[in-house]
Motif scaffolding. Structure first.
Motif, short mmCIF file in Angstrom:
data_model
loop_
_atom_site.label_atom_id
_atom_site.label_comp_id
_atom_site.label_asym_id
_atom_site.label_seq_id
_atom_site.Cartn_x
_atom_site.Cartn_y
_atom_site.Cartn_z
N GLU A 1 4.57 11.96 -4.17
CA GLU A 1 3.36 11.33 -3.35
C GLU A 1 3.48 9.93 -2.95
OE1 GLU A 1 -0.28 13.15 -3.16
OE2 GLU A 1 1.49 14.41 -3.04
N ILE A 2 3.94 9.24 -3.83
CA ILE A 2 4.16 7.79 -3.77
C ILE A 2 5.48 7.39 -3.35
CG2 ILE A 2 3.41 5.33 -4.60
CD1 ILE A 2 0.97 6.43 -5.68
N GLY A 3 6.30 7.51 -4.48
CA GLY A 3 7.80 6.98 -4.30
C GLY A 3 8.21 6.98 -6.01
N PRO A 4 9.55 7.02 -6.19
CA PRO A 4 10.08 6.77 -7.44
C PRO A 4 9.59 5.36 -8.06
CG PRO A 4 11.65 7.37 -6.09
CD PRO A 4 10.46 7.12 -5.01
N ILE A 5 9.25 4.45 -7.28
CA ILE A 5 9.00 3.14 -8.06
C ILE A 5 7.49 3.21 -8.61
CG2 ILE A 5 7.58 2.46 -5.89
CD1 ILE A 5 9.71 0.01 -8.20
N ALA A 6 6.79 3.97 -8.35
CA ALA A 6 5.41 4.13 -8.89
C ALA A 6 5.39 5.19 -9.94
CB ALA A 6 4.33 4.69 -7.99
N LYS A 7 6.23 5.86 -10.36
CA LYS A 7 6.40 6.85 -11.63
C LYS A 7 5.80 6.20 -12.90
CE LYS A 7 10.08 10.30 -10.44
NZ LYS A 7 11.02 11.01 -10.88
N PRO A 8 4.89 6.68 -13.54
CA PRO A 8 4.60 6.02 -14.79
C PRO A 8 5.70 6.30 -15.95
CG PRO A 8 2.77 7.44 -14.12
CD PRO A 8 4.10 7.73 -13.06
N ASP A 9 5.94 5.17 -16.53
CA ASP A 9 7.09 5.41 -17.64
C ASP A 9 6.37 5.96 -18.66
OD1 ASP A 9 9.33 2.98 -16.69
OD2 ASP A 9 7.39 2.44 -16.04
N GLU A 10 5.08 6.10 -18.88
CA GLU A 10 4.43 6.69 -20.14
C GLU A 10 3.36 7.13 -19.54
OE1 GLU A 10 2.81 5.91 -24.57
OE2 GLU A 10 3.89 4.13 -23.35
N ILE A 11 2.94 8.34 -20.19
CA ILE A 11 1.84 9.04 -19.81
C ILE A 11 1.08 9.38 -21.04
CG2 ILE A 11 0.40 10.78 -18.75
CD1 ILE A 11 2.48 10.86 -16.58
N ARG A 12 -0.10 8.89 -21.52
CA ARG A 12 -0.81 9.42 -22.92
C ARG A 12 -2.11 10.08 -22.41
NH1 ARG A 12 -0.92 4.34 -26.81
NH2 ARG A 12 1.14 3.50 -26.07
N PHE A 13 -2.44 11.06 -23.05
CA PHE A 13 -3.38 12.01 -23.00
C PHE A 13 -4.60 11.83 -23.88
CE2 PHE A 13 0.30 14.52 -21.63
CZ PHE A 13 0.10 14.57 -20.22
N SER B 1 1.00 -1.36 0.04
CA SER B 1 -0.05 0.05 0.19
C SER B 1 0.86 1.03 0.04
CB SER B 1 -0.91 0.09 1.02
OG SER B 1 -1.58 1.23 1.31
N VAL B 2 0.88 1.84 -0.91
CA VAL B 2 1.56 3.21 -0.91
C VAL B 2 0.81 4.48 -0.87
CG1 VAL B 2 3.41 1.98 -2.54
CG2 VAL B 2 1.12 3.04 -3.69
N LEU B 3 -0.54 4.35 -0.68
CA LEU B 3 -1.30 5.75 -0.51
C LEU B 3 -1.40 5.89 0.77
CD1 LEU B 3 -3.40 7.30 -2.29
CD2 LEU B 3 -5.16 6.11 -1.45
N ASN B 4 -1.13 7.26 1.23
CA ASN B 4 -1.05 7.78 2.62
C ASN B 4 -2.13 8.96 2.96
OD1 ASN B 4 -0.32 8.18 5.21
ND2 ASN B 4 1.20 9.61 4.68
N GLU B 5 -3.44 8.53 3.29
CA GLU B 5 -4.35 9.45 3.35
C GLU B 5 -4.60 9.36 4.88
OE1 GLU B 5 -6.75 11.96 3.18
OE2 GLU B 5 -6.14 11.41 1.36
N THR B 6 -4.53 10.59 5.43
CA THR B 6 -4.73 10.92 6.87
C THR B 6 -5.79 11.84 7.34
OG1 THR B 6 -3.30 12.73 6.85
CG2 THR B 6 -1.99 10.92 7.12
N ARG C 1 4.99 -5.18 -5.75
CA ARG C 1 3.37 -5.35 -6.18
C ARG C 1 2.55 -4.06 -5.84
NH1 ARG C 1 2.47 -10.78 -7.45
NH2 ARG C 1 0.46 -10.75 -6.28
N LEU C 2 1.94 -3.34 -7.02
CA LEU C 2 1.49 -2.18 -6.47
C LEU C 2 0.12 -2.20 -7.23
CD1 LEU C 2 4.15 0.34 -7.77
CD2 LEU C 2 4.06 -0.50 -5.54
N GLY C 3 -0.91 -1.68 -6.31
CA GLY C 3 -2.27 -1.65 -7.01
C GLY C 3 -2.39 -0.34 -7.65
N THR C 4 -3.20 -0.52 -8.81
CA THR C 4 -3.49 0.72 -9.66
C THR C 4 -4.47 1.72 -8.98
OG1 THR C 4 -5.31 -0.67 -10.29
CG2 THR C 4 -3.18 -0.82 -11.60
N MET C 5 -5.13 1.55 -8.33
CA MET C 5 -6.01 2.39 -7.74
C MET C 5 -5.23 3.56 -7.08
SD MET C 5 -7.50 3.43 -4.44
CE MET C 5 -8.66 4.70 -4.55
N GLU C 6 -4.11 3.02 -6.45
CA GLU C 6 -3.37 4.12 -5.55
C GLU C 6 -2.47 5.09 -6.36
OE1 GLU C 6 -2.96 1.92 -1.40
OE2 GLU C 6 -1.41 1.59 -2.64
#
Length: 655
Positions: free
Chosen positions: A596-608, A6-11, A532-537
């Motif tokens: 927000e999450i950490g370098p591991i979760a950075k998208p390798d590609e973003i499309r608009f 879990s990489v989402l930190n919601e307080t 192993r990362l959840g897409t939702m986060e």
């Protein structure tokens, strides 16, 4: 599954107000714990008490749960009831003139139906079905637009013991054909067309296309509601107008009293591949689940005006349009159109005009409305609202905050509900007079539902570690089988290695307060460099950026990392039209996710894209995005998409 991080930190935390707690049907944590303790002490007795208190039985049951043939569980099996009687007849003595349904058509025309009127219409149509030779146990496919008629058709089937299978009005002839053949239906109830956004769209023509295919000889009747007046073919041997079916029929119809385990409906879920699954629900257990969750999660009061925006083609529209609200004697709103016609203020105007108190919609709708006019709710009087709800997928924390502040004016609790077609009703959701809310968490299980998060062998994982979401004990509203395929049911939902637990197919984790956070479908878990990362986060992190309206994240095979993260993003402003600007936004968003999450979760590609590929119910078709990200040809049926043209746009790679 236990390695999911879990990489989402919601307080942020939002406790219910003292005023809300005082008036709530389940008041305070003590009230919640008392119900949970009762279920723990005497599980079968707990459900038996609730079934006796909430349902009108023709013949009372003597046995609560029969688990002798697990996982084919039976609840209240020797009891007899009729679901339509519980939704309509029982109100005739106490509130016959109360408005049951406020129907708003696409063009804004409003029709109201009282409980007396709705009962008469259901009885007339039930008699009409019987005149066509339709009887208890027959399967009837319903392919109608959102309308009072759709509810009448479902209730009429329930009244005579016929098993309905509603097919969403956006599905193609191929999808309709598959469902007709699998259910071996004897009739189709449809309309000449439907209105959406000011345009007439065909329905009967699609039925004709489906019935021209092999295997549909089982269909003896096609009953057509005249909605748009468009030209269509008419087969005299099979086709009949709705108004002719009900003409001269009596306004009373003795209900068919059925066993509690009699199938109420089959609802097909379209798997990504292979044959659709016909989820079969019972009559007694299913009805109980919808009533309890109306009472507990929606904190239902007689004065409420309840609006669930879901189409009856989905389980949400079954449970919280066609059955739950009517079983409680509620006044509910049914809407034919779309939230953006004639403008993006349509939902807010309807809440204002009908004085809606409880509003239940999907995160995709919420995110779309933010993009179309985040300040629009301020232009309407939304003071009638007292409770908001979210359904369909996890809601991103930032969308939750907008919903809470702009729509609920920071005074309406949000019930973020986790459940499935297979569970029939809410399983995990805040009871609004009990739990403090955390944006993005569905909080705690409904009293009596024993939820766990486990590894591949069914062992509970530690708090804050991800795993597979399971339900440990059978419960009344759950799926009974897959129609015609009991083996698929057993292996898909009750795998042997999980000790007979119900496998939901979602990954989740619990936080330090025991709150549950859904991390996405097990199939959507990304495996990036051993993590192993959840897409939702990752999606939630992207949506938290001020530039972003909506995001969907998928994985793509990567030689070194195993999988790389590909994000499809809809901006609040226009899509960047030059490569330099696009690259600048990509870098901004990648760095944001890293922070927000950490370098591991950075998208390798973003499309608009101008939007994302969605079904007309608002569900994002992530499997299509996966195909696009991997450069594969799309071979799946895309006829159910609201916007199939968007797929070409999303194939464009920023260079």
């Amino acid at each position: 599954m236990s390695g999911i991080q879990s990489v989402l930190n919601e307080t942020r935390v939002f406790p219910p107000s003292d005023e809300f707690v005082k008036q709530a049907n389940v008041s305070g944590m003590e009230g919640y714990k008392a119900l949970c303790a009762e279920a723990e002490r005497d599980y079968e007795g707990y459900w038996a008490r609730l079934a006796r208190e909430n349902i009108v039985w023709k013949q009372p049951f003597t046995k609560s749960l029969n688990d002798s043939n697990a996982p084919f569980y039976k609840w209240f099996e020797d009891g007899q009831l009729n679901v339509s009687y519980n939704c309509l007849d029982k109100h005739l003595a106490t509130q016959p003139e109360k408005t049951a349904i406020i129907f708003e058509a696409d063009d804004g025309k409003i029709t109201k139906s009282s409980y007396r009127d709705l009962h008469a219409r259901v009885c007339q149509f039930a008699n009409g079905l019987k005149s066509r030779g339709i009887k208890k146990g027959d399967r009837v496919v319903i392919y109608l637009p959102m309308s009072i008629e759709a509810v009448v058709a479902m209730q009429a089937c329930a009244r005579i013991g016929a098993i309905h299978s509603v097919v969403f009005g956006g599905f193609s002839s191929k999808s309709l054909h598959e469902r007709i053949v699998d259910a071996q239906a004897c009739a189709v109830i449809t309309a000449d067309g439907q209105m959406r956004g000011g345009k007439a769209m065909p329905l009967k023509n699609i039925v004709d296309e489906a019935l021209a295919l092999e295997g549909t000889e089982c269909i003896k009747s096609v009953i057509i509601y005249q909605r748009v007046g468009d030209a269509m073919q008419f087969n005299d041997a099979r086709d009949v107008w709705w108004h002719d079916v009900v003409a001269n029929q009596a306004a009373t119809c003795e209900p068919e009293w059925v066993d509690a385990e009699h199938p109420l409906f089959i609802l097909y879920t379209s798997g990504s591949t292979g044959k659709p699954k016909g989820v079969q629900h019972s009559s007694g257990g299913y009805l109980l689940g919808t009533m309890l969750t109306m009472k507990w999660v929606f904190d239902y009061k007689d004065s409420d005006v309840f609006w669930c925006t879901a189409d009856v083609g989905w389980i949400t529209g079954h449970s919280y349009v066609a059955y739950g609200p009517l079983a409680m004697g509620a006044t509910e709103v049914i809407f034919e159109g779309i939230p953006t016609y004639p403008d993006a203020g349509r939902f807010w105007k309807m809440i204002q005009d009908h004085k809606v108190t409880t509003f239940y919609t999907a995160p995709t709708a919420i995110r779309s409305l933010i993009k179309l006019g985040g300040d629009l709710p301020k232009q309407y009087d939304l003071s009638s609202l007292r409770l908001l709800g979210s359904v369909g997928e996890p809601i991103n924390p930032e969308a939750w905050m907008w919903y809470y502040n702009e729509v609920g004016q920071a005074r309406c609790p949000i019930v973020d509900t986790w459940w499935q077609t297979e569970t029939g009703c809410h399983m995990i959701a805040p009871l609004p007079g009990v739990e403090a809310l955390k944006p993005g968490s569905c909080t705690l299980p409904i009293p009596g539902i024993e939820v766990a998060i486990v590894d591949e062998l069914g062992h509970d994982v530690e708090p804050q570690r991800g795993g597979s979401l399971v339900i440990k004990k059978p419960f009344p509203s759950q799926i009974r089988t897959i129609w015609g395929d009991p083996e698929r049911f057993k292996h898909g939902y009750f795998p042997e290695e999980l000790h007979g637990y119900y496998l939901a197919g979602d990954s989740a984790h619990r936080d330090e307060d025991g709150y549950i956070w859904i991390m996405g479908r097990n199939d959507d878990v990304l495996k990036v460099s051993g993590h192993r990362l959840g897409t939702m986060e990752i999606e939630s992190a992207l949506v938290a950026h001020p530039l972003v309206a909506e995001a969907a994240v998928v994985g793509r095979p990567h030689d070194i990392k195993g999988e790389s993260v590909v994000a499809f993003v809809v901006l609040k402003s226009h899509r960047p039209d030059d490569a330099a600007k696009a690259k600048e936004i990509v870098e901004t968003l990648r760095n944001w996710v890293g922070k927000e999450i950490g370098p591991i979760a950075k998208p390798d590609e973003i499309r608009f894209g101008d939007n994302l590929p969605k079904t007309r119910s608002g569900k994002i078709m992530r499997r299509l995005l996966r195909s696009i990200a991997q450069g594969q040809e799309i071979t799946q049926d895309v006829s159910t998409l609201e916007n199939p043209a968007i797929l070409e746009q999303l194939k464009e790679v920023i260079k």
